[in-house]
Design an enzyme around this catalytic site. Structure first.
Site, PDB file in Angstrom:
ATOM      1  N   GLU A 132      -8.942  -2.771   6.808  1.00 22.98           N
ATOM      2  CA  GLU A 132      -7.723  -3.038   7.593  1.00 22.98           C
ATOM      3  C   GLU A 132      -8.082  -3.244   9.062  1.00 22.98           C
ATOM      4  OE1 GLU A 132      -4.561  -0.250   6.936  1.00 22.98           O
ATOM      5  OE2 GLU A 132      -3.428  -0.939   8.672  1.00 22.98           O
ATOM      6  N   GLU A 179      -1.724   9.204  19.010  1.00 29.02           N
ATOM      7  CA  GLU A 179      -2.229  10.580  19.221  1.00 29.02           C
ATOM      8  C   GLU A 179      -3.447  10.819  18.320  1.00 29.02           C
ATOM      9  OE1 GLU A 179       0.997   9.871  18.616  1.00 29.02           O
ATOM     10  OE2 GLU A 179       1.843  10.296  20.594  1.00 29.02           O
ATOM     11  N   GLN A 201       0.854  -1.192   0.000  1.00 23.34           N
ATOM     12  CA  GLN A 201       0.000   0.000   0.000  1.00 23.34           C
ATOM     13  C   GLN A 201       0.885   1.236   0.000  1.00 23.34           C
ATOM     14  OE1 GLN A 201      -1.776  -1.462   3.778  1.00 23.34           O
ATOM     15  NE2 GLN A 201      -3.589  -0.463   2.977  1.00 23.34           N
ATOM     16  N   GLY A 202       0.728   2.086  -0.999  1.00 18.80           N
ATOM     17  CA  GLY A 202       1.543   3.303  -1.090  1.00 18.80           C
ATOM     18  C   GLY A 202       0.703   4.533  -0.803  1.00 18.80           C
ATOM     19  N   TYR A 203       0.607   4.885   0.486  1.00 16.32           N
ATOM     20  CA  TYR A 203      -0.155   6.085   0.860  1.00 16.32           C
ATOM     21  C   TYR A 203       0.800   7.169   1.399  1.00 16.32           C
ATOM     22  CZ  TYR A 203      -3.906   2.493   1.259  1.00 16.32           C
ATOM     23  OH  TYR A 203      -4.769   1.456   1.063  1.00 16.32           O
ATOM     24  N   SER A 204       1.550   6.813   2.478  1.00 15.14           N
ATOM     25  CA  SER A 204       2.353   7.832   3.189  1.00 15.14           C
ATOM     26  C   SER A 204       3.461   8.396   2.306  1.00 15.14           C
ATOM     27  CB  SER A 204       3.007   7.222   4.430  1.00 15.14           C
ATOM     28  OG  SER A 204       2.051   6.593   5.219  1.00 15.14           O
ATOM     29  N   SER A 246       5.393  -0.864   3.359  1.00 17.04           N
ATOM     30  CA  SER A 246       5.688  -2.222   3.828  1.00 17.04           C
ATOM     31  C   SER A 246       5.626  -3.196   2.655  1.00 17.04           C
ATOM     32  CB  SER A 246       4.665  -2.664   4.876  1.00 17.04           C
ATOM     33  OG  SER A 246       4.682  -1.789   5.962  1.00 17.04           O
TER      34      SER A 246
END
Ligand SMILES: Cc1cc2nc3c(=O)[nH]c(=O)nc-3n(C[C@H](O)[C@H](O)[C@H](O)COP(=O)(O)OP(=O)(O)OC[C@H]3O[C@@H](n4cnc5c(N)ncnc54)[C@H](O)[C@@H]3O)c2cc1C
Length: 398
Positions: free
Chosen positions: A248, A381, A130-133, A165
């Protein structure tokens, strides 16, 4: 909440348990979960295991039957996770594909995308990431900058992802990109199914404090992605990603609960053996208190997940329990890993090389890896903010 299982659900459990009892490989060989130090032998073992599960009809247990799944109910899915953890079954190699990307394709994909990808996700022939960040977009994902320019038949992608990841093993990636730079930040995004072997993609592993390279930086330089690989509507990628995040939480939440219980059992056998200052540590009142707290934490996790399950079974959408469960699991795991190291006394500080996922340096590895739990999949947080605002209805922070 009804804690009883119906005769049909018990029959499901017995059938699965019988299958696992005869098929789970002995726990003395290769890695049982994909980890970055996996050798070719480990990878072959995990690939073979996923194929065995798939061919016996247990992969994608809660996927609809028309897409190759078993069509299991929510409760059966929970039983599946419980039995897999209890019998120490190896992890499924393509976990992100099975739990997150596959169900998202089922929800948003075209018929062509379903035909192309779903069977390969189940069999483990394709591995997904998964390529989000991005370097400047994590918690505030809507601000991401990787750009995909529309060229009629294809997009051209330029930019960088980080913390991706499994990118080193994956041949596909569910990628979130900006397709309309002028739209408000959450409205100009699109989700793409990207072949990781496309020209212009380069992957650079990042080393973590466990000494491994679990995740990666991924660079995109003029990468062409066919229009047919757009998942969902153009500029509606945020909805697709919200779906994937919901899967998820749903897919992994119960498994983690049962895995935590298993960790508690490992800890219990450790505490029976360990000694400190010549006395068994199980007689130490502080240690007894910490063990009792660990047991309570595991029970709370389980009950909170049952509460979420009850809600879903009554036809309600997934509620905030998912955020509570993720927060509580991450912090419980860190406390339990701390305790595992503490039980070993001064020697607990020693750490050489990671040998196997369950063998040498078991607690040391778990202690270091668990630091990521309060960051990955939403930081503690951010989860506290969600709980404060959406569960407790507190006013928004400034
Ligand atoms: C092991 C691991 C695996 C991962 N795998 C993937 C993956 O496969 N794909 C992927 O796309 N990403 C992945 N990630 C990235 C992960 O999703 C991000 O690290 C996470 O969302 C946090 O983003 P960030 O690191 O940019 O931190 P930031 O968002 O920059 O946050 C930094 C700090 O500020 C705090 N903070 C930020 N905003 C607020 C706020 N509004 N209120 C209070 N505090 C705030 C955060 O809690 C944190 O403590 C992975 C991360 C880890 C650790």
């Amino acid at each position: 909440m009804d804690f009883h299982f119906t005769p049909e659900q018990e029959a499901f459990r017995q059938e699965l348990r019988a299958w696992l009892t005869t098929h789970v490989p002995a726990d003395d060989g290769p890695l049982r979960h994909l980890q970055p130090q996996a050798s070719d032998e480990d990878l072959t073992f995990l690939k073979d295991w996923q194929r065995t599960v798939y061919e016996s009809g247990w992969a994608g247990v809660s996927w609809p039957q028309e897409y190759g799944g078993r069509g299991a109910s929510l409760v059966e899915r929970v039983i599946f996770d419980e039995e897999m953890a209890a019998l120490k079954a190896p992890g499924l190699l393509n976990v992100l594909g099975l739990e997150i990307v596959g169900p998202t394709i089922i929800t948003h994909g075209t018929m062509g995308q379903k035909k192309k990808h779903l069977a390969n996700i189940l069999s483990g022939d394709d591995i997904w990431s998964q390529g989000y960040s991005e370097p400047n977009s994590g918690s505030d994902l809507g601000s991401l900058q990787t750009l995909a320019v529309d060229h009629a038949d294809y997009f051209v992608v330029n930019g960088q992802k980080v913390w991706t990841s499994l990118a080193g093993y994956a041949n596909w990636c569910l990628l979130l990109v900006r397709t309309d730079p002028d739209a408000p930040k959450h409205k100009g995004l699109s989700a793409l199914l990207v072949d990781m072997h496309s020209p212009g993609i380069s992957i650079k592993p990042l080393r973590t404090m466990t000494g491994e390279s679990e995740f990666n930086e991924v660079f995109f330089e003029d990468v062409q992605v066919p229009k047919s690989h757009l998942l969902g509507e153009q500029n509606q990628g945020w909805q697709v990603i919200i779906t994937s995040l919901m899967f998820e939480r749903q897919g992994l939440g119960f498994y983690f609960t049962f895995a935590q219980k298993r960790l508690y059992e490992d800890m219990r056998s450790e505490v029976k053996k360990a000694r400190r200052y010549g006395a068994p540590i199980r007689t130490d009142p502080l240690m007894r208190q910490k063990m009792a707290q660990a047991y309570i934490d595991c029970e709370v996790l389980k009950l909170n997940n049952y509460r979420a399950l009850t809600r879903l079974m009554r036809g309600n959408p997934a509620g905030p329990e998912g955020s509570i469960a993720k927060l509580h699991w991450a912090e419980t795991n860190q406390r339990m890993q701390d305790l595992g190291v503490e039980m070993q006394g001064v020697g607990g500080q020693l750490y050489q090389e990671v040998e196997t996922s369950e063998g040498g340096n078991y607690w040391q590895y778990g202690f270091l890896r668990s630091r990521a739990n309060t960051i990955e999949g939403g930081t503690s947080e951010i989860l506290r903010n969600i709980i404060a605002e959406r569960v407790l209805q507190l006013p928004k922070g400034r």
